[in-house]
Design a protein around this motif. Structure first.
Motif, PDB file in Angstrom:
ATOM      1  N   PHE A  76       0.833  -1.204   0.000  1.00 30.20           N
ATOM      2  CA  PHE A  76       0.000   0.000   0.000  1.00 30.20           C
ATOM      3  C   PHE A  76       0.869   1.257   0.000  1.00 30.20           C
ATOM      4  CE2 PHE A  76      -1.852   3.398   2.575  1.00 30.20           C
ATOM      5  CZ  PHE A  76      -2.949   3.724   1.805  1.00 30.20           C
ATOM      6  N   LEU A  77       1.886   1.276   0.856  1.00 28.53           N
ATOM      7  CA  LEU A  77       2.775   2.439   0.910  1.00 28.53           C
ATOM      8  C   LEU A  77       3.514   2.647  -0.409  1.00 28.53           C
ATOM      9  CD1 LEU A  77       4.242   2.051   4.498  1.00 28.53           C
ATOM     10  CD2 LEU A  77       2.645   3.792   3.699  1.00 28.53           C
ATOM     11  N   ILE A  78       3.944   1.585  -1.022  1.00 27.78           N
ATOM     12  CA  ILE A  78       4.624   1.698  -2.318  1.00 27.78           C
ATOM     13  C   ILE A  78       3.675   2.272  -3.368  1.00 27.78           C
ATOM     14  CG2 ILE A  78       5.580   0.359  -4.241  1.00 27.78           C
ATOM     15  CD1 ILE A  78       6.859  -1.464  -2.154  1.00 27.78           C
ATOM     16  N   ARG A  79       2.456   1.767  -3.427  1.00 25.30           N
ATOM     17  CA  ARG A  79       1.476   2.257  -4.401  1.00 25.30           C
ATOM     18  C   ARG A  79       1.213   3.746  -4.217  1.00 25.30           C
ATOM     19  NH1 ARG A  79      -1.455  -2.135  -3.378  1.00 25.30           N
ATOM     20  NH2 ARG A  79      -2.842  -0.997  -2.007  1.00 25.30           N
ATOM     21  N   GLU A  80       0.983   4.149  -2.977  1.00 30.12           N
ATOM     22  CA  GLU A  80       0.631   5.541  -2.722  1.00 30.12           C
ATOM     23  C   GLU A  80       1.810   6.487  -2.947  1.00 30.12           C
ATOM     24  OE1 GLU A  80      -2.523   6.510  -2.326  1.00 30.12           O
ATOM     25  OE2 GLU A  80      -2.941   4.387  -2.607  1.00 30.12           O
ATOM     26  N   THR A  81       3.002   6.094  -2.537  1.00 30.77           N
ATOM     27  CA  THR A  81       4.153   6.971  -2.764  1.00 30.77           C
ATOM     28  C   THR A  81       4.495   7.057  -4.245  1.00 30.77           C
ATOM     29  OG1 THR A  81       5.698   5.151  -2.304  1.00 30.77           O
ATOM     30  CG2 THR A  81       5.187   6.668  -0.485  1.00 30.77           C
ATOM     31  N   THR A  82       4.221   6.001  -4.992  1.00 31.64           N
ATOM     32  CA  THR A  82       4.431   6.048  -6.440  1.00 31.64           C
ATOM     33  C   THR A  82       3.470   7.041  -7.079  1.00 31.64           C
ATOM     34  OG1 THR A  82       5.195   3.767  -6.461  1.00 31.64           O
ATOM     35  CG2 THR A  82       4.476   4.688  -8.553  1.00 31.64           C
ATOM     36  N   LYS A  83       2.225   7.028  -6.642  1.00 31.18           N
ATOM     37  CA  LYS A  83       1.256   8.004  -7.158  1.00 31.18           C
ATOM     38  C   LYS A  83       1.701   9.425  -6.844  1.00 31.18           C
ATOM     39  CE  LYS A  83      -2.801   5.025  -6.650  1.00 31.18           C
ATOM     40  NZ  LYS A  83      -4.041   4.833  -5.879  1.00 31.18           N
ATOM     41  N   LEU A  84       2.159   9.646  -5.615  1.00 30.13           N
ATOM     42  CA  LEU A  84       2.626  10.981  -5.228  1.00 30.13           C
ATOM     43  C   LEU A  84       3.845  11.411  -6.047  1.00 30.13           C
ATOM     44  CD1 LEU A  84       2.315  10.846  -1.346  1.00 30.13           C
ATOM     45  CD2 LEU A  84       0.944  12.204  -2.922  1.00 30.13           C
ATOM     46  N   THR A  85       4.732  10.502  -6.304  1.00 29.68           N
ATOM     47  CA  THR A  85       5.924  10.817  -7.086  1.00 29.68           C
ATOM     48  C   THR A  85       5.547  11.204  -8.508  1.00 29.68           C
ATOM     49  OG1 THR A  85       7.219   9.286  -5.766  1.00 29.68           O
ATOM     50  CG2 THR A  85       8.158   9.946  -7.867  1.00 29.68           C
ATOM     51  N   ILE A  86       4.642  10.463  -9.103  1.00 31.32           N
ATOM     52  CA  ILE A  86       4.193  10.775 -10.470  1.00 31.32           C
ATOM     53  C   ILE A  86       3.532  12.150 -10.503  1.00 31.32           C
ATOM     54  CG2 ILE A  86       2.566  10.099 -12.278  1.00 31.32           C
ATOM     55  CD1 ILE A  86       3.175   7.166 -11.478  1.00 31.32           C
ATOM     56  N   MET A  87       2.678  12.448  -9.527  1.00 30.22           N
ATOM     57  CA  MET A  87       2.033  13.760  -9.482  1.00 30.22           C
ATOM     58  C   MET A  87       3.056  14.876  -9.293  1.00 30.22           C
ATOM     59  SD  MET A  87      -1.655  13.072  -7.577  1.00 30.22           S
ATOM     60  CE  MET A  87      -1.000  13.350  -5.991  1.00 30.22           C
ATOM     61  N   ALA A  88       4.073  14.641  -8.463  1.00 35.11           N
ATOM     62  CA  ALA A  88       5.114  15.648  -8.256  1.00 35.11           C
ATOM     63  C   ALA A  88       5.921  15.866  -9.532  1.00 35.11           C
ATOM     64  CB  ALA A  88       6.035  15.232  -7.109  1.00 35.11           C
ATOM     65  N   GLU A  89       6.226  14.792 -10.257  1.00 35.56           N
ATOM     66  CA  GLU A  89       6.951  14.925 -11.517  1.00 35.56           C
ATOM     67  C   GLU A  89       6.138  15.705 -12.543  1.00 35.56           C
ATOM     68  OE1 GLU A  89       7.851  10.921 -12.630  1.00 35.56           O
ATOM     69  OE2 GLU A  89       9.503  10.754 -11.186  1.00 35.56           O
ATOM     70  N   GLU A  90       4.829  15.445 -12.614  1.00 35.14           N
ATOM     71  CA  GLU A  90       3.963  16.189 -13.526  1.00 35.14           C
ATOM     72  C   GLU A  90       3.907  17.662 -13.147  1.00 35.14           C
ATOM     73  OE1 GLU A  90       0.237  14.158 -13.333  1.00 35.14           O
ATOM     74  OE2 GLU A  90       0.918  12.512 -14.628  1.00 35.14           O
ATOM     75  N   LEU A  91       3.833  17.953 -11.857  1.00 35.04           N
ATOM     76  CA  LEU A  91       3.812  19.337 -11.396  1.00 35.04           C
ATOM     77  C   LEU A  91       5.108  20.059 -11.755  1.00 35.04           C
ATOM     78  CD1 LEU A  91       2.377  21.580  -9.807  1.00 35.04           C
ATOM     79  CD2 LEU A  91       3.460  20.661  -7.745  1.00 35.04           C
ATOM     80  N   ILE A  92       6.226  19.396 -11.585  1.00 36.55           N
ATOM     81  CA  ILE A  92       7.515  19.998 -11.932  1.00 36.55           C
ATOM     82  C   ILE A  92       7.581  20.296 -13.427  1.00 36.55           C
ATOM     83  CG2 ILE A  92       9.994  19.499 -12.119  1.00 36.55           C
ATOM     84  CD1 ILE A  92       9.721  18.070  -9.385  1.00 36.55           C
TER      85      ILE A  92
END
Length: 106
Positions: A76-92
């Motif tokens: 669960f933690l891996i899934r959620e942190t992966t989603k956050l990382t993708i969103m952060a990369e898109e924001l950047i």
């Protein structure tokens, strides 16, 4: 005293995975989106240290790390942190594009 140490190590292993997978992961891989690589590596080193001192305690920690509740929590933690990382990369990327178009005028 020994029980509290074992519990602390068990909590560290809460975020770990099966031990062969820990050694196969690169901590410094730039394309990696898994934020749990460093805790996995730390847990692996702790496991190795505990296993050298007491193989029985090491086996206990390995058994805890492979329990379904620990594995599901980690996944669960891996899934959620992966989603956050993708969103952060898109924001950047959006900020970079905005900077280039609005500020620099490209």
């Amino acid at each position: 005293m020994l029980q509290s140490r074992v519990l602390v190590i068990a909590l560290i292993l809460l975020l770990s995975t099966t031990l062969p997978e820990v050694h196969s992961k690169s901590i410094f891989d730039k394309d990696r989106r898994d934020w749990l690589v460093i805790p996995d590596a730390v847990a692996s080193y702790v496991y190795e240290a505990v296993s050298k001192v007491s193989p029985r305690a090491g086996q206990f920690l390995a058994d805890i790390a492979q329990r379904p509740t620990v594995v599901s929590t980690r996944n669960f933690l891996i899934r959620e942190t992966t989603k956050l990382t993708i969103m952060a990369e898109e924001l950047i990327e959006r900020i970079k594009n905005l900077w280039k178009t609005k500020v620099l005028g490209y």
